[in-house]
Design a protein around this motif. Structure first.
Motif, PDB file in Angstrom:
ATOM      1  N   GLU A  33       0.828  -1.207   0.000  1.00 49.58           N
ATOM      2  CA  GLU A  33       0.000   0.000   0.000  1.00 49.58           C
ATOM      3  C   GLU A  33       0.862   1.257   0.000  1.00 49.58           C
ATOM      4  O   GLU A  33       0.592   2.199  -0.740  1.00 49.58           O
ATOM      5  N   ARG A  34       1.903   1.266   0.796  1.00 45.29           N
ATOM      6  CA  ARG A  34       2.789   2.429   0.872  1.00 45.29           C
ATOM      7  C   ARG A  34       3.493   2.670  -0.465  1.00 45.29           C
ATOM      8  O   ARG A  34       3.507   3.779  -0.988  1.00 45.29           O
ATOM      9  N   GLU A  35       4.051   1.605  -1.039  1.00 43.66           N
ATOM     10  CA  GLU A  35       4.789   1.728  -2.302  1.00 43.66           C
ATOM     11  C   GLU A  35       3.851   2.073  -3.459  1.00 43.66           C
ATOM     12  O   GLU A  35       4.195   2.863  -4.336  1.00 43.66           O
ATOM     13  N   PHE A  36       2.651   1.488  -3.468  1.00 44.80           N
ATOM     14  CA  PHE A  36       1.677   1.762  -4.526  1.00 44.80           C
ATOM     15  C   PHE A  36       1.318   3.246  -4.542  1.00 44.80           C
ATOM     16  O   PHE A  36       1.280   3.871  -5.600  1.00 44.80           O
ATOM     17  N   GLN A  37       1.074   3.801  -3.387  1.00 42.96           N
ATOM     18  CA  GLN A  37       0.701   5.210  -3.321  1.00 42.96           C
ATOM     19  C   GLN A  37       1.870   6.114  -3.701  1.00 42.96           C
ATOM     20  O   GLN A  37       1.672   7.128  -4.355  1.00 42.96           O
ATOM     21  N   LYS A  38       3.084   5.748  -3.317  1.00 36.81           N
ATOM     22  CA  LYS A  38       4.263   6.536  -3.683  1.00 36.81           C
ATOM     23  C   LYS A  38       4.518   6.489  -5.186  1.00 36.81           C
ATOM     24  O   LYS A  38       4.944   7.466  -5.780  1.00 36.81           O
ATOM     25  N   SER A  39       4.264   5.327  -5.793  1.00 40.85           N
ATOM     26  CA  SER A  39       4.638   5.110  -7.194  1.00 40.85           C
ATOM     27  C   SER A  39       3.700   5.764  -8.198  1.00 40.85           C
ATOM     28  O   SER A  39       4.068   5.969  -9.347  1.00 40.85           O
ATOM     29  N   GLY A  40       2.465   6.038  -7.793  1.00 41.51           N
ATOM     30  CA  GLY A  40       1.499   6.586  -8.731  1.00 41.51           C
ATOM     31  C   GLY A  40       1.019   5.551  -9.738  1.00 41.51           C
ATOM     32  O   GLY A  40       0.525   5.892 -10.809  1.00 41.51           O
ATOM     33  N   SER A  41       1.159   4.289  -9.405  1.00 44.23           N
ATOM     34  CA  SER A  41       0.752   3.200 -10.294  1.00 44.23           C
ATOM     35  C   SER A  41      -0.760   3.044 -10.321  1.00 44.23           C
ATOM     36  O   SER A  41      -1.465   3.553  -9.446  1.00 44.23           O
ATOM     37  N   LYS A  42      -1.223   2.308 -11.315  1.00 54.11           N
ATOM     38  CA  LYS A  42      -2.650   2.004 -11.425  1.00 54.11           C
ATOM     39  C   LYS A  42      -2.898   0.503 -11.230  1.00 54.11           C
ATOM     40  O   LYS A  42      -3.886   0.110 -10.643  1.00 54.11           O
ATOM     41  N   ASN A  43      -1.983  -0.317 -11.731  1.00 57.62           N
ATOM     42  CA  ASN A  43      -2.148  -1.770 -11.697  1.00 57.62           C
ATOM     43  C   ASN A  43      -1.088  -2.412 -10.802  1.00 57.62           C
ATOM     44  O   ASN A  43      -0.037  -1.828 -10.553  1.00 57.62           O
ATOM     45  N   LEU A  44      -1.386  -3.645 -10.367  1.00 61.28           N
ATOM     46  CA  LEU A  44      -0.493  -4.367  -9.464  1.00 61.28           C
ATOM     47  C   LEU A  44      -0.270  -5.774  -9.988  1.00 61.28           C
ATOM     48  O   LEU A  44      -1.223  -6.468 -10.338  1.00 61.28           O
ATOM     49  N   ILE A  45       0.998  -6.175 -10.050  1.00 59.52           N
ATOM     50  CA  ILE A  45       1.345  -7.532 -10.469  1.00 59.52           C
ATOM     51  C   ILE A  45       2.167  -8.175  -9.358  1.00 59.52           C
ATOM     52  O   ILE A  45       3.202  -7.643  -8.953  1.00 59.52           O
ATOM     53  N   PHE A  46       1.694  -9.309  -8.861  1.00 61.09           N
ATOM     54  CA  PHE A  46       2.449 -10.098  -7.902  1.00 61.09           C
ATOM     55  C   PHE A  46       3.327 -11.068  -8.676  1.00 61.09           C
ATOM     56  O   PHE A  46       2.819 -11.899  -9.432  1.00 61.09           O
ATOM     57  N   ASP A  47       4.639 -10.979  -8.494  1.00 59.18           N
ATOM     58  CA  ASP A  47       5.579 -11.923  -9.096  1.00 59.18           C
ATOM     59  C   ASP A  47       5.941 -12.938  -8.016  1.00 59.18           C
ATOM     60  O   ASP A  47       6.688 -12.641  -7.089  1.00 59.18           O
ATOM     61  N   PHE A  48       5.396 -14.147  -8.132  1.00 58.64           N
ATOM     62  CA  PHE A  48       5.554 -15.169  -7.105  1.00 58.64           C
ATOM     63  C   PHE A  48       6.558 -16.252  -7.482  1.00 58.64           C
ATOM     64  O   PHE A  48       6.508 -17.368  -6.967  1.00 58.64           O
ATOM     65  N   GLU A  49       7.482 -15.937  -8.372  1.00 59.98           N
ATOM     66  CA  GLU A  49       8.461 -16.927  -8.818  1.00 59.98           C
ATOM     67  C   GLU A  49       9.245 -17.531  -7.652  1.00 59.98           C
ATOM     68  O   GLU A  49       9.557 -18.714  -7.661  1.00 59.98           O
ATOM     69  N   ALA A  50       9.555 -16.723  -6.638  1.00 58.14           N
ATOM     70  CA  ALA A  50      10.379 -17.199  -5.525  1.00 58.14           C
ATOM     71  C   ALA A  50       9.576 -17.440  -4.241  1.00 58.14           C
ATOM     72  O   ALA A  50      10.144 -17.542  -3.164  1.00 58.14           O
ATOM     73  N   VAL A  51       8.246 -17.541  -4.354  1.00 61.74           N
ATOM     74  CA  VAL A  51       7.422 -17.845  -3.179  1.00 61.74           C
ATOM     75  C   VAL A  51       7.461 -19.358  -2.951  1.00 61.74           C
ATOM     76  O   VAL A  51       7.146 -20.139  -3.841  1.00 61.74           O
ATOM     77  N   THR A  52       7.848 -19.740  -1.737  1.00 59.00           N
ATOM     78  CA  THR A  52       7.998 -21.163  -1.412  1.00 59.00           C
ATOM     79  C   THR A  52       6.802 -21.738  -0.676  1.00 59.00           C
ATOM     80  O   THR A  52       6.615 -22.950  -0.632  1.00 59.00           O
ATOM     81  N   PHE A  53       5.982 -20.864  -0.072  1.00 54.88           N
ATOM     82  CA  PHE A  53       4.832 -21.321   0.716  1.00 54.88           C
ATOM     83  C   PHE A  53       3.850 -20.173   0.848  1.00 54.88           C
ATOM     84  O   PHE A  53       4.242 -19.018   0.969  1.00 54.88           O
ATOM     85  N   MET A  54       2.551 -20.505   0.849  1.00 51.18           N
ATOM     86  CA  MET A  54       1.526 -19.507   1.107  1.00 51.18           C
ATOM     87  C   MET A  54       0.365 -20.181   1.814  1.00 51.18           C
ATOM     88  O   MET A  54      -0.066 -21.266   1.407  1.00 51.18           O
ATOM     89  N   ASP A  55      -0.139 -19.545   2.878  1.00 48.06           N
ATOM     90  CA  ASP A  55      -1.300 -20.081   3.569  1.00 48.06           C
ATOM     91  C   ASP A  55      -2.508 -19.177   3.350  1.00 48.06           C
ATOM     92  O   ASP A  55      -2.469 -18.267   2.520  1.00 48.06           O
ATOM     93  N   SER A  56      -3.573 -19.404   4.093  1.00 48.96           N
ATOM     94  CA  SER A  56      -4.811 -18.646   3.897  1.00 48.96           C
ATOM     95  C   SER A  56      -4.637 -17.154   4.186  1.00 48.96           C
ATOM     96  O   SER A  56      -5.347 -16.316   3.618  1.00 48.96           O
ATOM     97  N   SER A  57      -3.691 -16.797   5.040  1.00 45.44           N
ATOM     98  CA  SER A  57      -3.418 -15.377   5.299  1.00 45.44           C
ATOM     99  C   SER A  57      -2.909 -14.693   4.038  1.00 45.44           C
ATOM    100  O   SER A  57      -3.250 -13.545   3.760  1.00 45.44           O
ATOM    101  N   GLY A  58      -2.087 -15.404   3.281  1.00 49.36           N
ATOM    102  CA  GLY A  58      -1.589 -14.884   2.009  1.00 49.36           C
ATOM    103  C   GLY A  58      -2.715 -14.697   1.014  1.00 49.36           C
ATOM    104  O   GLY A  58      -2.772 -13.687   0.305  1.00 49.36           O
TER     105      GLY A  58
END
Length: 114
Positions: A33-58
């Motif tokens: 949220e902080r970086e998105f507002q600073k960047s002035g971006s409109k869209n968001l892309i999650f790059d999960f190439e190096a994600v090893t685990f994700m649970d329901s919180s993710g």
């Protein structure tokens, strides 16, 4: 967990390394949220190439960011999800609302960024 941000035209790319669980998802949410507002971006892309685990919180964090970006008139996508992460997305039904792409470049093309 490590997080890196990269801005491409109107998209903010969030590169995540490691596990996305209860503790890291809170930190990730705040940093995005902080970086998105600073960047002035409109869209968001999650790059999960190096994600090893994700649970329901993710999953909850991603859905929350999807709704947050949607309120700004933007789009959210996931790129480079491992087989494990892609399966979690499918089981949670997230693939019906948040598109997944094989690469960040594909996601950028889908957003008209390339």
């Amino acid at each position: 967990m490590q997080i890196e941000f990269q801005k491409k035209t109107s998209a903010l790319i969030v590169q995540v390394q490691g596990e996305i669980d209860h503790h890291s998802s809170i930190e990730l949410k705040e940093k995005i949220e902080r970086e998105f507002q600073k960047s002035g971006s409109k869209n968001l892309i999650f790059d999960f190439e190096a994600v090893t685990f994700m649970d329901s919180s993710g999953i909850g964090m991603i859905i929350g960011r999807y709704k947050w970006i949607l309120a700004y008139g933007g789009k959210t996508a996931v790129a480079n999800a491992s087989e494990k992460v892609a399966k979690i997305f499918q089981m949670a039904g997230m693939n019906k609302i948040i598109p997944q792409y094989q690469s960040v470049t594909e996601a950028l093309k889908a957003f008209g960024e390339v």
